[in-house]
Design an enzyme around this catalytic site. Sequence first.
Site, PDB file in Angstrom:
ATOM      1  N   CYS A  82       0.835  -1.198   0.000  1.00  0.00           N
ATOM      2  CA  CYS A  82       0.000   0.000   0.000  1.00  0.00           C
ATOM      3  C   CYS A  82       0.872   1.251   0.000  1.00  0.00           C
ATOM      4  CB  CYS A  82      -0.895  -0.024   1.241  1.00  0.00           C
ATOM      5  SG  CYS A  82      -1.864   1.485   1.439  1.00  0.00           S
ATOM      6  N   CYS A  85       0.299   3.111   3.597  1.00  0.00           N
ATOM      7  CA  CYS A  85       0.782   2.645   4.909  1.00  0.00           C
ATOM      8  C   CYS A  85       1.816   1.535   4.813  1.00  0.00           C
ATOM      9  CB  CYS A  85      -0.402   2.174   5.757  1.00  0.00           C
ATOM     10  SG  CYS A  85      -1.118   0.611   5.195  1.00  0.00           S
ATOM     11  N   CYS A 130      -7.371  -1.092   1.585  1.00  0.00           N
ATOM     12  CA  CYS A 130      -6.279  -1.601   2.396  1.00  0.00           C
ATOM     13  C   CYS A 130      -6.777  -1.850   3.820  1.00  0.00           C
ATOM     14  CB  CYS A 130      -5.145  -0.577   2.395  1.00  0.00           C
ATOM     15  SG  CYS A 130      -3.823  -0.992   3.540  1.00  0.00           S
ATOM     16  N   CYS A 133      -4.901   0.836   6.382  1.00  0.00           N
ATOM     17  CA  CYS A 133      -5.236   2.261   6.507  1.00  0.00           C
ATOM     18  C   CYS A 133      -6.603   2.601   5.919  1.00  0.00           C
ATOM     19  CB  CYS A 133      -4.164   3.115   5.834  1.00  0.00           C
ATOM     20  SG  CYS A 133      -4.095   2.932   4.046  1.00  0.00           S
ATOM     21  N   CYS A 153      -8.782  -5.572  -9.476  1.00  0.00           N
ATOM     22  CA  CYS A 153      -8.394  -4.544 -10.431  1.00  0.00           C
ATOM     23  C   CYS A 153      -7.910  -3.327  -9.633  1.00  0.00           C
ATOM     24  CB  CYS A 153      -9.616  -4.199 -11.286  1.00  0.00           C
ATOM     25  SG  CYS A 153      -9.271  -3.017 -12.590  1.00  0.00           S
TER      26      CYS A 153
HETATM   27 ZN   LIG Z   1      -2.757   1.068   3.529  1.00  0.00          ZN
END
Ligand SMILES: [Zn+2]
Length: 165
Positions: A82, A85, A130, A133, A153
């Site tokens: 990510c 984070c 995610c 976060c 996707c």
């Molecule tokens: Zn994240």
Amino acid sequence: MGSRRQFLVILASAFGMVPVVAWLTGPSTVRTAGGSFPVHKSDEEWRRVLTPAQYRVLRGHATERPFTSPLNREHREGTFSCAGCARGLFASATKFDSGTGWPSFWRPLENAVGTSVDQRLLMVRTEVHCAGCGGHLGHVFGDGPQPTGLRYCMNGIALNFEATL
Ligand SMILES: [Zn+2]
């Protein structure tokens, strides 16, 4: 006749969609983008740590233009994480070329992402965020390759890639 056909189409799509959605929103992925997450920042902090383009996708649910992410052409072995984070999200072994212009995967890492129902743009889609976060990553569709049949996707700008040494 017309309404009966319509009913059958609705029925068919309901049967086609529900199991996937139910599975995706099952107990293992109870967190939604509106919930609380291990990594929490104020809107002002997110604006400071993300680039404007990353912010628009991760915090504003925007979608990057297809074929713009260099990660489309990333074929090395490694982990996609990510951009908000740094949580590890996808292994390179689950990446495939979907032809859509967005980095696509058939399975996330364990406990890496959560899903929620997205009804923007007059469509019902399953949004992927995610689990660290809550940042918006993209959507998941039921037309991916085996073994899962899923297509995650993703917006490449919401991801960072680290190659395995
Ligand atoms: Zn994240």
